[in-house]
Design an enzyme around this catalytic site. Structure first.
Site, PDB file in Angstrom:
ATOM      1  N   ASP A  20       0.881  -1.178   0.000  1.00  0.00           N
ATOM      2  CA  ASP A  20       0.000   0.000   0.000  1.00  0.00           C
ATOM      3  C   ASP A  20       0.911   1.219   0.000  1.00  0.00           C
ATOM      4  O   ASP A  20       1.719   1.405   0.911  1.00  0.00           O
ATOM      5  CB  ASP A  20      -0.909  -0.009   1.215  1.00  0.00           C
ATOM      6  CG  ASP A  20      -1.894   1.144   1.115  1.00  0.00           C
ATOM      7  OD1 ASP A  20      -2.593   1.225   0.086  1.00  0.00           O
ATOM      8  OD2 ASP A  20      -1.924   1.984   2.017  1.00  0.00           O
TER       9      ASP A  20
ATOM     10  N   ASP B 224      -7.562  -1.801   0.964  1.00  0.00           N
ATOM     11  CA  ASP B 224      -7.027  -0.670   1.741  1.00  0.00           C
ATOM     12  C   ASP B 224      -7.732  -0.561   3.093  1.00  0.00           C
ATOM     13  O   ASP B 224      -7.169  -0.097   4.075  1.00  0.00           O
ATOM     14  CB  ASP B 224      -7.237   0.647   0.972  1.00  0.00           C
ATOM     15  CG  ASP B 224      -6.434   0.723  -0.319  1.00  0.00           C
ATOM     16  OD1 ASP B 224      -7.038   0.993  -1.378  1.00  0.00           O
ATOM     17  OD2 ASP B 224      -5.209   0.473  -0.264  1.00  0.00           O
TER      18      ASP B 224
HETATM   19  O1  LIG Z   1      -0.615   1.788  -3.396  1.00  0.00           O
HETATM   20  P1  LIG Z   1      -1.923   1.142  -3.551  1.00  0.00           P
HETATM   21  O2  LIG Z   1      -2.088  -0.180  -2.885  1.00  0.00           O
HETATM   22  O3  LIG Z   1      -2.375   1.123  -4.969  1.00  0.00           O
HETATM   23  O4  LIG Z   1      -3.024   2.032  -2.773  1.00  0.00           O
HETATM   24  C1  LIG Z   1      -3.104   3.425  -2.958  1.00  0.00           C
HETATM   25  C2  LIG Z   1      -4.154   3.742  -3.996  1.00  0.00           C
HETATM   26  O5  LIG Z   1      -3.800   3.115  -5.199  1.00  0.00           O
HETATM   27  C3  LIG Z   1      -4.230   5.258  -4.199  1.00  0.00           C
HETATM   28  O6  LIG Z   1      -5.302   5.537  -5.072  1.00  0.00           O
HETATM   29  C4  LIG Z   1      -4.483   5.977  -2.918  1.00  0.00           C
HETATM   30  O7  LIG Z   1      -5.761   5.657  -2.476  1.00  0.00           O
HETATM   31  C5  LIG Z   1      -3.493   5.574  -1.873  1.00  0.00           C
HETATM   32  O8  LIG Z   1      -3.842   6.185  -0.688  1.00  0.00           O
HETATM   33  C6  LIG Z   1      -3.516   4.078  -1.676  1.00  0.00           C
HETATM   34  O9  LIG Z   1      -2.658   3.716  -0.631  1.00  0.00           O
HETATM   35 MG   LIG Z   2      -1.372  -1.914  -3.232  1.00  0.00          MG
HETATM   36 MG   LIG Z   3      -3.620   0.260  -1.401  1.00  0.00          MG
END
Ligand SMILES: O=P(O)(O)O[C@H]1[C@H](O)[C@@H](O)[C@@H](O)[C@@H](O)[C@@H]1O
Ligand SMILES: [Mg+2]
Ligand SMILES: [Mg+2]
Length: 290
Positions: free
Chosen positions: A106, A233
């Site tokens: 994440d 998430d």
């Molecule tokens: O790094 P991720 O697992 O893709 O999550 C992200 C998300 O893609 C991005 O849109 C945001 O919501 C970030 O806060 C997430 O951690």
């Molecule tokens: Mg991710």
């Molecule tokens: Mg994420």
């Protein structure tokens, strides 16, 4: 203090029906964190998913495959919902079966840029109820855990949310979803502007929804909202926040809908409602309808 599986288990004493699963999640999160920490400084092959801002690397896939293969060996009847499998077309269906809900990295955009705010998130649900969550801040070696009815911890320190009810005294966290079209950006910025007009002390975007939600659980922020995040998430972080005494709900003010790609969380219901009332909705669809 370095986290350890023993510390996490000790922080939640007493036998429970999912102890073995919880222990496996902790050990796999620590192991994944080592892989991510090492890969952070190395060259990466980067691809995009739903937008130019929605990135994925070979490490996301490697970590997700490692976690799922290890869990499948130990718990062959269990089901999985995982970010990169979903991106490849797997359906996000939460049944009553024991289900693992996994975000292997994440903060992948942070990871690509070597910005050290990255986590691995492992949630677990049974009968469609979230049982525990494990989130490992890989670069700071902070292991956040929450088990239903048994408290929330960072390494072995118990977590407690903020009791703030006054928005003009609040630090608010949010994240930018993957849609970057002008209409979406206008709504995103308008929501941020509304909260600043309401005299919030500040609004922060750190690039990892799970770690932002962990900061809320630790009392380091008073509220969180987002349109455009996913069940992977939310799952682990929801247990951690609830077990730290906080509220996690829908942006409408109703109960949380894990698949709705939207959330408001806060230390108090009063604060959560103030945030929800200030927001304009940004439609990202549903995880279980993609
Ligand atoms: O790094 P991720 O697992 O893709 O999550 C992200 C998300 O893609 C991005 O849109 C945001 O919501 C970030 O806060 C997430 O951690
Ligand atoms: Mg991710
Ligand atoms: Mg994420």
């Amino acid at each position: 203090m370095k986290p350890s599986g023993e510390a996490a288990a000790a922080a939640a004493p007493g036998a429970g029906p999912w102890d073995e699963c919880f222990e496996a999640a902790v050990q796999l999160a620590l192991r994944a964190g080592q892989i991510i920490r090492k890969a952070l400084t190395e060259e990466k092959r980067v691809s995009t998913k739903t937008s130019a801002a929605d990135l994925v690397t070979e490490t996301d896939h490697l970590v997700e495959n490692l976690i799922i293969s290890e869990l499948r060996k130990r718990f062959p009847s269990h089901r999985f919902i995982a970010e990169e499998a979903a991106a490849s077309g797997a359906k996000c269906v939460l049944t009553r079966s024991p289900t693992w809900i996994i975000d292997p990295i994440d903060g992948t955009c942070n990871f690509v840029h070597r910005f050290p705010t990255v986590a691995v998130s492992i949630g677990f649900a049974v009968h469609q109820e979230l049982e525990f969550g494990v989130i490992y801040h890989c670069t700071e070696e902070r292991l956040y855990t929450g088990r239903r009815g048994r408290g929330a911890f960072c390494n072995s320190q118990r977590l407690q949310v903020s009791r703030e009810t006054d928005l003009s005294k609040a630090l608010v966290l949010t994240e930018i979803g993957p849609k970057r079209d002008p209409a979406t950006l206008k709504l995103f910025l308008s929501n941020m502007e509304r909260l600043l007009h309401a005299k919030a002390h500040g609004v922060r975007v750190i690039g990892s929804s799970t770690l932002a939600l962990c900061h809320l659980a630790s009392g380091a922020a008073d509220a969180y909202y987002q349109f455009g995040l996913h069940c992977w998430d939310l799952a682990a972080a929801t247990v951690i926040i609830r077990e730290a005494g906080g509220i996690v709900m829908d942006t409408s003010g109703g109960p949380l809908d894990l698949m709705s790609c939207r959330v408001v969380a806060a230390g108090t219901r009063e604060m959560a409602m103030l945030i929800a009332q200030a927001l304009q909705t940004i439609n990202y669809g549903r995880d279980d309808e993609k």
